[in-house]
Scaffold this motif. Structure first.
Motif, PDB file in Angstrom:
ATOM      1  N   ALA A 192     -29.863 -20.368-133.005  1.00 55.39           N
ATOM      2  CA  ALA A 192     -30.086 -19.693-131.717  1.00 55.39           C
ATOM      3  C   ALA A 192     -29.013 -19.988-130.689  1.00 55.39           C
ATOM      4  O   ALA A 192     -28.861 -19.241-129.715  1.00 55.39           O
ATOM      5  CB  ALA A 192     -31.458 -20.084-131.157  1.00 55.39           C
ATOM      6  N   THR A 193     -28.261 -21.074-130.866  1.00 58.80           N
ATOM      7  CA  THR A 193     -27.200 -21.405-129.902  1.00 58.80           C
ATOM      8  C   THR A 193     -25.852 -20.826-130.323  1.00 58.80           C
ATOM      9  O   THR A 193     -24.862 -20.995-129.622  1.00 58.80           O
ATOM     10  CB  THR A 193     -27.062 -22.932-129.754  1.00 58.80           C
ATOM     11  OG1 THR A 193     -26.736 -23.498-131.035  1.00 58.80           O
ATOM     12  CG2 THR A 193     -28.343 -23.551-129.228  1.00 58.80           C
ATOM     13  N   GLY A 194     -25.810 -20.161-131.453  1.00 58.81           N
ATOM     14  CA  GLY A 194     -24.560 -19.618-131.960  1.00 58.81           C
ATOM     15  C   GLY A 194     -24.209 -18.269-131.380  1.00 58.81           C
ATOM     16  O   GLY A 194     -24.941 -17.686-130.576  1.00 58.81           O
ATOM     17  N   PHE A 195     -23.083 -17.751-131.831  1.00 55.36           N
ATOM     18  CA  PHE A 195     -22.539 -16.496-131.330  1.00 55.36           C
ATOM     19  C   PHE A 195     -23.537 -15.338-131.434  1.00 55.36           C
ATOM     20  O   PHE A 195     -23.745 -14.592-130.473  1.00 55.36           O
ATOM     21  CB  PHE A 195     -21.262 -16.178-132.110  1.00 55.36           C
ATOM     22  CG  PHE A 195     -20.763 -14.773-131.958  1.00 55.36           C
ATOM     23  CD1 PHE A 195     -20.381 -14.280-130.717  1.00 55.36           C
ATOM     24  CD2 PHE A 195     -20.663 -13.937-133.067  1.00 55.36           C
ATOM     25  CE1 PHE A 195     -19.918 -12.979-130.577  1.00 55.36           C
ATOM     26  CE2 PHE A 195     -20.194 -12.641-132.940  1.00 55.36           C
ATOM     27  CZ  PHE A 195     -19.833 -12.158-131.694  1.00 55.36           C
ATOM     28  N   VAL A 196     -24.177 -15.184-132.576  1.00 52.38           N
ATOM     29  CA  VAL A 196     -25.131 -14.093-132.764  1.00 52.38           C
ATOM     30  C   VAL A 196     -26.502 -14.473-132.215  1.00 52.38           C
ATOM     31  O   VAL A 196     -27.155 -13.687-131.514  1.00 52.38           O
ATOM     32  CB  VAL A 196     -25.241 -13.716-134.253  1.00 52.38           C
ATOM     33  CG1 VAL A 196     -26.298 -12.620-134.455  1.00 52.38           C
ATOM     34  CG2 VAL A 196     -23.898 -13.246-134.789  1.00 52.38           C
TER      35      VAL A 196
ATOM     36  N   VAL B 189     -17.029  -9.207-136.658  1.00 49.89           N
ATOM     37  CA  VAL B 189     -17.889  -8.844-135.534  1.00 49.89           C
ATOM     38  C   VAL B 189     -17.067  -8.970-134.256  1.00 49.89           C
ATOM     39  O   VAL B 189     -16.506 -10.032-133.964  1.00 49.89           O
ATOM     40  CB  VAL B 189     -19.139  -9.744-135.473  1.00 49.89           C
ATOM     41  CG1 VAL B 189     -20.002  -9.360-134.282  1.00 49.89           C
ATOM     42  CG2 VAL B 189     -19.939  -9.636-136.772  1.00 49.89           C
ATOM     43  N   ILE B 190     -16.988  -7.877-133.512  1.00 43.73           N
ATOM     44  CA  ILE B 190     -16.208  -7.860-132.277  1.00 43.73           C
ATOM     45  C   ILE B 190     -17.072  -8.315-131.111  1.00 43.73           C
ATOM     46  O   ILE B 190     -18.073  -7.678-130.773  1.00 43.73           O
ATOM     47  CB  ILE B 190     -15.670  -6.441-131.977  1.00 43.73           C
ATOM     48  CG1 ILE B 190     -14.866  -5.912-133.171  1.00 43.73           C
ATOM     49  CG2 ILE B 190     -14.814  -6.448-130.715  1.00 43.73           C
ATOM     50  CD1 ILE B 190     -13.652  -6.730-133.527  1.00 43.73           C
ATOM     51  N   GLY B 191     -16.696  -9.423-130.506  1.00 41.87           N
ATOM     52  CA  GLY B 191     -17.457  -9.934-129.377  1.00 41.87           C
ATOM     53  C   GLY B 191     -16.861 -11.221-128.859  1.00 41.87           C
ATOM     54  O   GLY B 191     -16.165 -11.938-129.589  1.00 41.87           O
ATOM     55  N   ALA B 192     -17.107 -11.532-127.597  1.00 40.50           N
ATOM     56  CA  ALA B 192     -16.612 -12.775-127.009  1.00 40.50           C
ATOM     57  C   ALA B 192     -17.287 -13.961-127.682  1.00 40.50           C
ATOM     58  O   ALA B 192     -18.499 -14.094-127.644  1.00 40.50           O
ATOM     59  CB  ALA B 192     -16.904 -12.787-125.505  1.00 40.50           C
ATOM     60  N   GLY B 193     -16.491 -14.811-128.316  1.00 43.44           N
ATOM     61  CA  GLY B 193     -17.040 -15.974-129.002  1.00 43.44           C
ATOM     62  C   GLY B 193     -17.063 -15.849-130.504  1.00 43.44           C
ATOM     63  O   GLY B 193     -17.267 -16.851-131.198  1.00 43.44           O
TER      64      GLY B 193
ATOM     65  N   ALA C 266     -15.575  -7.122-125.085  1.00 38.03           N
ATOM     66  CA  ALA C 266     -15.376  -8.506-125.489  1.00 38.03           C
ATOM     67  C   ALA C 266     -14.350  -9.198-124.596  1.00 38.03           C
ATOM     68  O   ALA C 266     -14.517 -10.361-124.222  1.00 38.03           O
ATOM     69  CB  ALA C 266     -14.926  -8.559-126.948  1.00 38.03           C
ATOM     70  N   LEU C 267     -13.291  -8.482-124.241  1.00 34.77           N
ATOM     71  CA  LEU C 267     -12.232  -9.082-123.427  1.00 34.77           C
ATOM     72  C   LEU C 267     -12.693  -9.405-122.012  1.00 34.77           C
ATOM     73  O   LEU C 267     -12.231 -10.380-121.410  1.00 34.77           O
ATOM     74  CB  LEU C 267     -11.010  -8.160-123.379  1.00 34.77           C
ATOM     75  CG  LEU C 267     -10.272  -7.961-124.704  1.00 34.77           C
ATOM     76  CD1 LEU C 267      -9.095  -7.014-124.520  1.00 34.77           C
ATOM     77  CD2 LEU C 267      -9.793  -9.294-125.270  1.00 34.77           C
ATOM     78  N   ASP C 268     -13.606  -8.581-121.472  1.00 33.26           N
ATOM     79  CA  ASP C 268     -14.082  -8.875-120.110  1.00 33.26           C
ATOM     80  C   ASP C 268     -15.406  -9.627-120.101  1.00 33.26           C
ATOM     81  O   ASP C 268     -15.977  -9.884-119.038  1.00 33.26           O
ATOM     82  CB  ASP C 268     -14.181  -7.599-119.270  1.00 33.26           C
ATOM     83  CG  ASP C 268     -15.259  -6.637-119.742  1.00 33.26           C
ATOM     84  OD1 ASP C 268     -16.133  -7.034-120.542  1.00 33.26           O
ATOM     85  OD2 ASP C 268     -15.237  -5.466-119.305  1.00 33.26           O
ATOM     86  N   GLY C 269     -15.885 -10.001-121.299  1.00 33.34           N
ATOM     87  CA  GLY C 269     -17.111 -10.788-121.385  1.00 33.34           C
ATOM     88  C   GLY C 269     -18.384 -10.007-121.158  1.00 33.34           C
ATOM     89  O   GLY C 269     -19.452 -10.596-121.013  1.00 33.34           O
TER      90      GLY C 269
ATOM     91  N   THR D  84     -22.892 -23.695-136.076  1.00 34.31           N
ATOM     92  CA  THR D  84     -24.267 -23.223-136.069  1.00 34.31           C
ATOM     93  C   THR D  84     -24.382 -21.728-136.027  1.00 34.31           C
ATOM     94  O   THR D  84     -25.447 -21.188-136.259  1.00 34.31           O
ATOM     95  CB  THR D  84     -25.035 -23.785-134.856  1.00 34.31           C
ATOM     96  OG1 THR D  84     -24.421 -23.327-133.657  1.00 34.31           O
ATOM     97  CG2 THR D  84     -25.048 -25.290-134.870  1.00 34.31           C
ATOM     98  N   GLY D  85     -23.329 -21.031-135.687  1.00 30.30           N
ATOM     99  CA  GLY D  85     -23.452 -19.598-135.505  1.00 30.30           C
ATOM    100  C   GLY D  85     -22.804 -18.814-136.622  1.00 30.30           C
ATOM    101  O   GLY D  85     -21.749 -19.155-137.109  1.00 30.30           O
ATOM    102  N   ALA D  86     -23.460 -17.748-137.009  1.00 27.62           N
ATOM    103  CA  ALA D  86     -22.859 -16.848-137.974  1.00 27.62           C
ATOM    104  C   ALA D  86     -21.949 -15.879-137.255  1.00 27.62           C
ATOM    105  O   ALA D  86     -22.374 -15.151-136.402  1.00 27.62           O
ATOM    106  CB  ALA D  86     -23.951 -16.079-138.701  1.00 27.62           C
ATOM    107  N   SER D  87     -20.676 -15.909-137.600  1.00 27.68           N
ATOM    108  CA  SER D  87     -19.751 -15.023-136.927  1.00 27.68           C
ATOM    109  C   SER D  87     -18.708 -14.525-137.901  1.00 27.68           C
ATOM    110  O   SER D  87     -17.635 -15.093-138.023  1.00 27.68           O
ATOM    111  CB  SER D  87     -19.073 -15.731-135.755  1.00 27.68           C
ATOM    112  OG  SER D  87     -18.548 -16.957-136.131  1.00 27.68           O
TER     113      SER D  87
END
Length: 313
Positions: A8-12, A148-152, A294-297, A309-312
């Protein structure tokens, strides 16, 4: 529905939890450090470790009632000695605890790619976790995604670093391998939507964005958003090891992740089975818009990413 979210604390995971709450689900999260986790209002937090099976049973209950379903979003991104065995053990402990708790459904986010293609070490590990999870008594739904395209996102942050810093890149020939990146918001929509469609139980699906691009195109179009062009020089004899060392010099990526990303370039990661689109309709976000967010958060749900911990993908 009562739902457990691991990772739950990971990117997804930190984006999925509020999405589930918005859909009216009761949510419990399993985290290693409850003091360092600030959950959304209404979330039940259980402190435990997937490597310590005795800590897991409380996570499969919400206010004394058993959970109906669980998400497995845990995968080591930091590599290191024994990481594959560690991931297997985590998955096995989770599968045994979920089966003992009579959980009816589990949803796992894995990596896109065909076994016949000689998967990279990183993707092989994800596929092994998928096989271990499938041994449980519940119905496992697997969603396989490419970048996966996203901040983090670990993969996207490398792409961002390269696109921001380098006007010229010397790359291996694998940079022309096709890939089907997907926006993090679309991944979350598929994850949450799958839970609400009973027909998806026990099935494996491939998810991707609306465009198939080469890695060279991904880099060029990301750099374009910084207002610059990009020249790519292909070197057919550039080995994965040399490519990884170069990547570590020009970005902040750790050694394991650098090599994993370079090795993964040889695998074509394109959706070949799009059945999920009929069952869980999602209006897919175009690549350029996903990158801009993603670039602007704008796609960041907040919270710190806890390494490993995160699946990315």
């Amino acid at each position: 529905m009562r739902v457990l979210v691991t990772g739950a604390t990971g990117f997804v995971g930190r984006r999925l939890v509020p999405a589930l709450l918005d859909r009216g689900h009761e949510v419990v999260t399993l985290v290693r450090d409850a003091d360092g986790y600030a959950p959304p209002e209404g979330v039940n937090v259980v402190e435990g470790d997937l490597l310590e099976p005795e800590t897991l049973p409380p996570a499969f209950r919400v206010d004394g009632e058993p959970v109906d379903a669980a998400y497995y979003l845990v995968h080591s991104m930091d590599g290191g000695p024994g990481y594959e065995e560690r991931d297997r053990n985590c998955a096995r402990n989770f599968a045994e605890a979920a089966s003992a708790a009579d959980v009816s459904r589990v949803v796992y986010l894995g990596g896109l790619g065909e076994d016949r293609d000689g998967l990279s070490e990183h993707l092989r590990s994800r596929r092994e976790v998928e096989r271990v999870l499938a041994e449980g008594s519940y119905a496992l739904t697997t969603l396989r995604a490419a970048i996966v395209i996203g901040a983090g996102s670990a993969s996207f942050e490398v792409i961002r670093g390269l696109a921001d810093r380098l006007p010229v890149m010397v790359t291996p020939k694998w940079v022309d391998t096709p890939c089907q990146p997907i926006a993090i918001d679309d991944v979350v929509a598929y994850l949450a939507g799958t839970l609400e469609v009973p027909e998806t139980a026990g099935e494996t699906y491939e998810i991707g964005g609306p465009e198939v691009l080469t890695y060279a195109e991904i880099l060029r179009r990301t750099r374009r958003q910084f207002g610059h062009g990009l020249r790519i020089v292909r070197m057919p004899v550039l080995s994965p090891g040399l490519s990884a060392r170069w990547l570590r010099l020009v970005t902040d990526v750790d050694p394991y992740l650098a090599r994993s990303l370079v090795e993964g370039l040889r695998n074509t990661v394109v959706v070949e089975d799009d059945r999920i689109r009929e069952l869980v309709p999602v209006e897919l976000i175009p690549f350029d818009l996903a990158v801009a967010r993603a670039l602007d958060g704008a796609d960041d749900a907040g919270g710190a990413v806890v390494p490993g911990t995160g699946a990315s993908p």
